[in-house]
Design a protein around this motif. Sequence first.
Motif, PDB file in Angstrom:
ATOM      1  N   TRP A   1      -0.692  10.964 -23.162  1.00  0.00           N
ATOM      2  CA  TRP A   1      -0.984   9.783 -22.353  1.00  0.00           C
ATOM      3  C   TRP A   1      -0.896  10.133 -20.868  1.00  0.00           C
ATOM      4  O   TRP A   1      -0.288  11.115 -20.473  1.00  0.00           O
ATOM      5  N   VAL A   2      -1.533   9.302 -20.066  1.00  0.00           N
ATOM      6  CA  VAL A   2      -1.472   9.394 -18.609  1.00  0.00           C
ATOM      7  C   VAL A   2      -1.198   7.993 -18.083  1.00  0.00           C
ATOM      8  O   VAL A   2      -1.815   7.024 -18.530  1.00  0.00           O
ATOM      9  N   ALA A   3      -0.271   7.867 -17.149  1.00  0.00           N
ATOM     10  CA  ALA A   3       0.051   6.581 -16.533  1.00  0.00           C
ATOM     11  C   ALA A   3      -0.029   6.704 -15.021  1.00  0.00           C
ATOM     12  O   ALA A   3       0.327   7.743 -14.462  1.00  0.00           O
ATOM     13  N   ARG A   4      -0.498   5.641 -14.370  1.00  0.00           N
ATOM     14  CA  ARG A   4      -0.598   5.630 -12.918  1.00  0.00           C
ATOM     15  C   ARG A   4      -0.095   4.308 -12.366  1.00  0.00           C
ATOM     16  O   ARG A   4      -0.387   3.246 -12.927  1.00  0.00           O
ATOM     17  N   VAL A   5       0.629   4.383 -11.262  1.00  0.00           N
ATOM     18  CA  VAL A   5       1.032   3.214 -10.491  1.00  0.00           C
ATOM     19  C   VAL A   5       0.326   3.301  -9.153  1.00  0.00           C
ATOM     20  O   VAL A   5       0.470   4.296  -8.433  1.00  0.00           O
ATOM     21  N   LYS A   6      -0.452   2.260  -8.804  1.00  0.00           N
ATOM     22  CA  LYS A   6      -1.300   2.282  -7.614  1.00  0.00           C
ATOM     23  C   LYS A   6      -1.238   0.931  -6.921  1.00  0.00           C
ATOM     24  O   LYS A   6      -0.803  -0.062  -7.531  1.00  0.00           O
ATOM     25  N   PRO A   7      -1.691   0.839  -5.682  1.00  0.00           N
ATOM     26  CA  PRO A   7      -1.796  -0.471  -5.033  1.00  0.00           C
ATOM     27  C   PRO A   7      -2.770  -1.382  -5.782  1.00  0.00           C
ATOM     28  O   PRO A   7      -3.765  -0.908  -6.347  1.00  0.00           O
ATOM     29  N   VAL A   8      -2.495  -2.667  -5.777  1.00  0.00           N
ATOM     30  CA  VAL A   8      -3.404  -3.618  -6.424  1.00  0.00           C
ATOM     31  C   VAL A   8      -4.794  -3.533  -5.778  1.00  0.00           C
ATOM     32  O   VAL A   8      -5.813  -3.715  -6.441  1.00  0.00           O
ATOM     33  N   ALA A   9      -4.840  -3.203  -4.504  1.00  0.00           N
ATOM     34  CA  ALA A   9      -6.119  -3.106  -3.796  1.00  0.00           C
ATOM     35  C   ALA A   9      -7.003  -1.990  -4.328  1.00  0.00           C
ATOM     36  O   ALA A   9      -8.179  -1.901  -3.967  1.00  0.00           O
TER      37      ALA A   9
ATOM     38  N   PRO B   1       6.940   0.813  -3.250  1.00  0.00           N
ATOM     39  CA  PRO B   1       7.778  -0.278  -2.731  1.00  0.00           C
ATOM     40  C   PRO B   1       7.776  -1.489  -3.655  1.00  0.00           C
ATOM     41  O   PRO B   1       7.034  -1.542  -4.649  1.00  0.00           O
ATOM     42  N   ALA B   2       8.607  -2.465  -3.324  1.00  0.00           N
ATOM     43  CA  ALA B   2       8.684  -3.696  -4.101  1.00  0.00           C
ATOM     44  C   ALA B   2       7.408  -4.516  -3.927  1.00  0.00           C
ATOM     45  O   ALA B   2       6.759  -4.469  -2.887  1.00  0.00           O
ATOM     46  N   GLY B   3       7.076  -5.267  -4.965  1.00  0.00           N
ATOM     47  CA  GLY B   3       5.905  -6.125  -4.921  1.00  0.00           C
ATOM     48  C   GLY B   3       4.979  -5.842  -6.085  1.00  0.00           C
ATOM     49  O   GLY B   3       5.224  -4.931  -6.893  1.00  0.00           O
TER      50      GLY B   3
ATOM     51  N   VAL C   1       0.858  -1.185   0.000  1.00  0.00           N
ATOM     52  CA  VAL C   1       0.000   0.000   0.000  1.00  0.00           C
ATOM     53  C   VAL C   1       0.897   1.238   0.000  1.00  0.00           C
ATOM     54  O   VAL C   1       1.841   1.326   0.782  1.00  0.00           O
ATOM     55  N   PHE C   2       0.591   2.181  -0.874  1.00  0.00           N
ATOM     56  CA  PHE C   2       1.404   3.386  -1.011  1.00  0.00           C
ATOM     57  C   PHE C   2       0.573   4.461  -1.695  1.00  0.00           C
ATOM     58  O   PHE C   2      -0.515   4.187  -2.229  1.00  0.00           O
ATOM     59  N   LYS C   3       1.081   5.683  -1.677  1.00  0.00           N
ATOM     60  CA  LYS C   3       0.422   6.786  -2.364  1.00  0.00           C
ATOM     61  C   LYS C   3       0.624   6.627  -3.871  1.00  0.00           C
ATOM     62  O   LYS C   3       1.744   6.412  -4.330  1.00  0.00           O
ATOM     63  N   PRO C   4      -0.440   6.736  -4.678  1.00  0.00           N
ATOM     64  CA  PRO C   4      -0.305   6.538  -6.125  1.00  0.00           C
ATOM     65  C   PRO C   4       0.676   7.522  -6.758  1.00  0.00           C
ATOM     66  O   PRO C   4       0.873   8.638  -6.283  1.00  0.00           O
ATOM     67  N   PHE C   5       1.292   7.082  -7.841  1.00  0.00           N
ATOM     68  CA  PHE C   5       2.213   7.895  -8.627  1.00  0.00           C
ATOM     69  C   PHE C   5       1.588   8.111 -10.001  1.00  0.00           C
ATOM     70  O   PHE C   5       1.183   7.153 -10.669  1.00  0.00           O
ATOM     71  N   THR C   6       1.483   9.360 -10.423  1.00  0.00           N
ATOM     72  CA  THR C   6       0.861   9.706 -11.695  1.00  0.00           C
ATOM     73  C   THR C   6       1.822  10.542 -12.527  1.00  0.00           C
ATOM     74  O   THR C   6       2.474  11.443 -12.000  1.00  0.00           O
TER      75      THR C   6
END
Length: 443
Positions: free
Chosen positions: A337-345, A274-276, A253-258
């Motif tokens: 384009w827009v990309a986001r990295v977020k928790p799987v949850a 983080p890793a995972g 769990v982490f703050k999303p990156f956009t």
Amino acid sequence: MGHIANSSWVPSVTLRVGAGSVEVAALLLGADGRVRGDADMVFEGQPAHPSGAVRHEKASLVLALHEVEAEVERIVIAGSAGGGSMAAMAPDRTVVATWMMPGTDKASAVVFGEFFRESGGWKFGGLEKEYASGLAGLVTAYGVEVAEDEPAAGRTEKPAPGLLEKPAVEAAAAPVTGPVPLAGVVKVPMHAPPTAGGHQGTPGGAGGSGTPGASGSTGRAGTVGTPIAPDPSVFPPVEREYRLLEGWEFGPVFKPFTVTGRGSDVITTPGRVPAGPVLFEVAHQGGGHFAVVPLDKRNKEGTSLFNTTVPDYRGSTVTPAPEDRPLRLRLIGENDWVARVKPVAAARRLEPAMAGYGDEALLHLGGAADLRVDFKGSPGGGGSIALWVHEVTGQTQLTHVGRTLALNTSGRILQTVPLPPGPALLLLIADGPWSLTVREVGF
């Protein structure tokens, strides 16, 4: 050819409706199936309904279904081309309705479908109506009076051809040279004659002038730690997107990156990722080739996460963030384009009935079930669909343990596949629109 049957419920919220590069228009109809007046048509040249409930923005429509006047029973969605794929997206980026029209060389305007009231809510139904006479012939069928230019001296005009509805074939009155742009339709009030000496023109196209420009135009994409504010027409703000599924424990769990950008670039996640396993979402405006490829520790390309030519593409998947370095991804595209990295949850939840387009990561927390998959193939014919099921209990990575390839086929299908009880991560990979229906088996 559509993939959602008539009478599909949609939420009574603000929807964004588009059809790729096809210009779209909305017709607000009363109980008699006709517009009430000139203002009930919303398109590029008349970008807002007086009620404010329907607007035209950047080649798409915004429908605030909860604000539509009670007198409006139906909202017809039309397009200025012979075919295309329409999609309606809720504020949380959930695709709630899609419809695909293959198109023919005899049509230059189509009706994709309609939103209509039922039992206090709204439903969507796909339609198959084609018009060789272009948008002018289309809107006339719903009560809009279209002003025509005076013919040049010495030239005679043939009558405009009428409605084409499959499988009827109409004799051509004149060659169809291409889609009729919506801005070219000039209307007159339904209940008043045109003024002497000319026609009443459409309002100035001010609706598009106030739209913000591309979100990546103010800075360079891919800058670590300083993501550029995304265009809200592509993704809603982070605050409305960041909702974790309670009880889901797979992935950090982490703050999303956009980050946003234009064309090809490389992005690198900041230290807060983080890793995972992490959720990766992407949206690419316009057409052309678009791909996302992870880079290994030698900065060499791996297997593509996305590789598509679908216009206005949106997709999501899950990919591992490495332990010893940041996650780096190469984006290959031609447009914004827009990309986001977020928790799987934060991924989309598997619901009893849902629809989408392209690749999607889904979270399954229910019991054992049968999953009914309806896939109509890609817009150009063919296309493939696959479904990976990852049971995640006790897992920290996407491994072969507990992984099942539940579906892997091509072309149109209507097929049921068994699902184990959750928690499970479903990775759907598709070359076109799909719909899912979940039936729990009760044990």
